[in-house]
Design an enzyme around this catalytic site. Structure first.
Site, PDB file in Angstrom:
ATOM      1  N   CYS A 133      -3.388  -5.632  10.766  1.00 22.48           N
ATOM      2  CA  CYS A 133      -2.744  -3.980  10.943  1.00 22.48           C
ATOM      3  C   CYS A 133      -3.247  -2.908  11.444  1.00 22.48           C
ATOM      4  CB  CYS A 133      -1.734  -4.191   9.707  1.00 22.48           C
ATOM      5  SG  CYS A 133      -0.879  -4.475   8.639  1.00 22.48           S
ATOM      6  N   TYR A 162      -1.455   2.553   6.662  1.00 25.21           N
ATOM      7  CA  TYR A 162      -2.138   1.308   5.733  1.00 25.21           C
ATOM      8  C   TYR A 162      -2.804   0.299   7.129  1.00 25.21           C
ATOM      9  CZ  TYR A 162      -3.396  -3.525   4.788  1.00 25.21           C
ATOM     10  OH  TYR A 162      -3.680  -4.271   3.982  1.00 25.21           O
ATOM     11  N   LYS A 205       5.139 -10.709   0.283  1.00 22.44           N
ATOM     12  CA  LYS A 205       4.825 -10.978   1.424  1.00 22.44           C
ATOM     13  C   LYS A 205       5.827 -12.099   1.804  1.00 22.44           C
ATOM     14  CE  LYS A 205       0.573  -8.472   2.853  1.00 22.44           C
ATOM     15  NZ  LYS A 205      -0.600  -8.996   3.922  1.00 22.44           N
ATOM     16  N   THR A 234       6.878 -13.735  14.703  1.00 21.47           N
ATOM     17  CA  THR A 234       6.061 -14.777  14.911  1.00 21.47           C
ATOM     18  C   THR A 234       4.395 -14.131  14.121  1.00 21.47           C
ATOM     19  OG1 THR A 234       4.781 -14.581  16.640  1.00 21.47           O
ATOM     20  CG2 THR A 234       6.435 -15.988  16.702  1.00 21.47           C
TER      21      THR A 234
HETATM   22  P1  NAD Z   1      -3.026  -6.931  -3.779  1.00 28.06           P
HETATM   23  O1  NAD Z   1      -2.003  -5.794  -4.045  1.00 28.06           O
HETATM   24  O2  NAD Z   1      -2.850  -8.524  -5.322  1.00 28.06           O
HETATM   25  O3  NAD Z   1      -4.645  -6.743  -4.947  1.00 28.06           O
HETATM   26  C1  NAD Z   1      -5.587  -5.515  -4.681  1.00 28.06           C
HETATM   27  C2  NAD Z   1      -5.328  -5.036  -5.928  1.00 28.06           C
HETATM   28  O4  NAD Z   1      -6.203  -3.878  -6.239  1.00 28.06           O
HETATM   29  C3  NAD Z   1      -4.522  -5.194  -6.696  1.00 28.06           C
HETATM   30  O5  NAD Z   1      -4.501  -5.910  -8.087  1.00 28.06           O
HETATM   31  C4  NAD Z   1      -4.347  -2.608  -7.595  1.00 28.06           C
HETATM   32  O6  NAD Z   1      -4.319  -2.706  -8.604  1.00 28.06           O
HETATM   33  C5  NAD Z   1      -5.437  -3.116  -6.878  1.00 28.06           C
HETATM   34  N1  NAD Z   1      -6.092  -1.814  -6.715  1.00 28.06           N
HETATM   35  C6  NAD Z   1      -5.054  -0.836  -5.968  1.00 28.06           C
HETATM   36  N2  NAD Z   1      -5.888   0.582  -6.164  1.00 28.06           N
HETATM   37  C7  NAD Z   1      -6.371   0.788  -7.049  1.00 28.06           C
HETATM   38  C8  NAD Z   1      -7.461   1.503  -7.220  1.00 28.06           C
HETATM   39  N3  NAD Z   1      -7.490   2.696  -7.115  1.00 28.06           N
HETATM   40  N4  NAD Z   1      -8.708   0.798  -8.372  1.00 28.06           N
HETATM   41  C9  NAD Z   1      -8.574  -0.244  -8.169  1.00 28.06           C
HETATM   42  N5  NAD Z   1      -7.680  -1.157  -8.662  1.00 28.06           N
HETATM   43  C10 NAD Z   1      -6.943  -0.947  -7.491  1.00 28.06           C
HETATM   44  O7  NAD Z   1      -3.576  -7.725  -3.090  1.00 28.06           O
HETATM   45  P2  NAD Z   1      -4.707  -8.950  -2.203  1.00 28.06           P
HETATM   46  O8  NAD Z   1      -2.809  -9.384  -1.219  1.00 28.06           O
HETATM   47  O9  NAD Z   1      -5.045  -9.346  -3.392  1.00 28.06           O
HETATM   48  O10 NAD Z   1      -5.350  -7.740  -1.140  1.00 28.06           O
HETATM   49  C11 NAD Z   1      -6.581  -7.545  -1.119  1.00 28.06           C
HETATM   50  C12 NAD Z   1      -7.497  -6.845  -0.140  1.00 28.06           C
HETATM   51  O11 NAD Z   1      -7.202  -7.507   1.523  1.00 28.06           O
HETATM   52  C13 NAD Z   1      -6.743  -5.394   0.445  1.00 28.06           C
HETATM   53  O12 NAD Z   1      -7.829  -4.684   0.801  1.00 28.06           O
HETATM   54  C14 NAD Z   1      -6.060  -5.443   1.313  1.00 28.06           C
HETATM   55  O13 NAD Z   1      -5.389  -4.804   2.055  1.00 28.06           O
HETATM   56  C15 NAD Z   1      -6.097  -6.698   2.011  1.00 28.06           C
HETATM   57  N6  NAD Z   1      -5.215  -8.199   3.262  1.00 28.06           N
HETATM   58  C16 NAD Z   1      -4.413  -8.188   1.968  1.00 28.06           C
HETATM   59  C17 NAD Z   1      -3.401  -8.971   3.135  1.00 28.06           C
HETATM   60  C18 NAD Z   1      -3.361 -10.107   2.474  1.00 28.06           C
HETATM   61  O14 NAD Z   1      -2.012 -11.042   3.346  1.00 28.06           O
HETATM   62  N7  NAD Z   1      -2.533 -10.285   1.187  1.00 28.06           N
HETATM   63  C19 NAD Z   1      -3.455  -9.355   5.081  1.00 28.06           C
HETATM   64  C20 NAD Z   1      -4.656  -8.886   5.674  1.00 28.06           C
HETATM   65  C21 NAD Z   1      -5.508  -7.623   4.659  1.00 28.06           C
END
Ligand code: NAD
Length: 356
Positions: A133, A162, A205, A234
């Site tokens: 993103c 984001y 997602k 896509t």
């Molecule tokens: P998720 O929401 O399952 O996990 C993120 C975790 O961070 C959550 O458990 C949440 O409680 C915790 N969190 C949020 N705020 C917090 C805070 N202030 N202090 C402590 N913990 C906190 O998301 P994910 O899919 O596991 O994503 C993990 C990382 O990967 C994120 O940075 C996300 O932006 C990035 N990301 C994920 C995807 C995807 O497809 N899942 C894609 C691109 C980027």
């Protein structure tokens, strides 16, 4: 022959302290299990969610409930750490990131305080989870996209909220290396999916949301499905096992210090094709309805893996059908567990925030 890349297992002592932020969530939970399974004995997992809401609680891992937007909590979290992995963020699928831009932007506080605390604590390596993103949205207006390469983030026109938070946090990582010599590593994830992730509540997602909808349709006998957008958007989807392996290799590759790199699958599918794959796994055919007013994100997005292949000689390669089958089976189990009254971590902490 596959290149032998350095990893934590080849570079570290097994009792070096590894800190994983966001470990109650999907990807960091899987990363915690990965390091544990590779013999690491000193892992500290941190998340703001109460422990019963974590997707994975790994035995022998120190699990702390701390809000990492607070600088004191960040100091506590990284005390004694050799490596820090920041995967904590307030995030979700398109429905979440288009609706809650303020929450997404506020995640900048986590990285800002955590990287400073890591620097002060003398941490050797710091990983940041960025996102596709962060790429210029102007390049993603056609479903038949050209895959995004790392230089496509600039000139910047990231996803509002984001994506801009990710871009700014990437810059923090780059400047902590340039000015202060902290070794930082930045992966731009492209949609990650797999078991032990959010599957209900509004933050899920597409792969998890669509799996749940198919499971619901089968369970209720109402053989219909509503798809967000026209289904021609896509995307590529990376299976969680590839993601954690990639994080490990990226964080231990000195050619990648302070250098953002794509971590994603290059197997492009439309959302309609994704639904067909899930139907195949479930053994049903559903009548499709399209909600053209629902959030749909960019028209097309794929990962150009030229750079990762060049530096690591590796790219995520789990076939979508194979990863989806495992994901579907896990969500189905969660669905029926919840229906039977058992606790499943798809509760309020994984749902939409209150905006008052
Ligand atoms: P998720 O929401 O399952 O996990 C993120 C975790 O961070 C959550 O458990 C949440 O409680 C915790 N969190 C949020 N705020 C917090 C805070 N202030 N202090 C402590 N913990 C906190 O998301 P994910 O899919 O596991 O994503 C993990 C990382 O990967 C994120 O940075 C996300 O932006 C990035 N990301 C994920 C995807 C995807 O497809 N899942 C894609 C691109 C980027």
């Amino acid at each position: 022959m596959t290149k032998q890349n350095p990893t934590a297992a080849t570079m570290r002592n097994k009792d070096d302290l590894i800190v994983i932020a966001g470990a109650g969530g999907f990807i960091a939970g899987a990363l915690t299990r990965y390091f544990h399974d590779h013999g690491f004995t000193n892992i500290r997992a941190v998340d703001k969610k109460p422990l019963p809401e974590w997707y994975q609680r790994v035995p022998g891992v120190e699990s702390l409930c701390l809000d990492l937007t607070d600088p004191d909590n960040c100091r506590r979290a990284v005390e004694g750490a050799v490596e820090v992995y920041n995967l904590a963020a307030d995030m979700g699928g398109m429905g979440f990131i288009e609706r809650y831009r303020v929450e997404c932007l506020r995640s900048i506080l986590i990285n800002t305080h955590l990287i400073e605390a890591a620097y002060r604590a003398g941490v050797d390596r710091y990983f940041f989870s960025s996102s596709a993103c962060a790429y210029n949205t102007e390049l993603q207006k056609d479903p038949n996209v050209r895959a995004l390469k790392e230089s496509d983030a600039y000139p910047a026109m990231a996803e509002r909220g984001y994506g801009w938070e990710k871009l700014m946090s990437e810059m923090f990582c780059q400047e902590y290396w340039a000015e202060r010599g902290l070794k930082t590593f930045i992966a731009r994830f492209h949609n990650v999916y797999g078991p032990y992730g959010t599957w209900d509540g509004g933050r899920e997602k597409a792969p998890a949301a669509l799996s749940r909808k198919v499971i619901e349709a089968k369970d209720t006998g109402k053989l219909e499905i509503t798809i967000w957008g026209d289904g021609n958007q896509t995307r590529s989807f990376m299976y969680i096992d590839d993601c954690v392996k990639g994080i490990d290799m990226i964080t231990h590759c000195d050619d990648l210090i302070a250098t953002p790199i794509n971590l994603g699958s290059s197997e492009l599918v439309s959302i309609n094709q994704l639904v067909s794959l899930i139907e195949e796994i479930a053994g049903v055919k559903l009548e499709r309805h399209y909600d053209l007013n629902a959030p749909r994100g960019v028209a097309g997005r794929n990962s150009d893996n030229t750079f990762i292949l060049q530096v690591l000689g590796w790219e995520p390669s789990t076939p979508l059908l194979e990863g989806l089958a495992k994901t579907y089976a896990w969500i189905e189990q969660q669905y029926y567990d919840r229906k039977a009254g058992k606790h499943t971590p798809a509760g309020p902490y994984n749902g939409m925030p209150k905006t008052y």
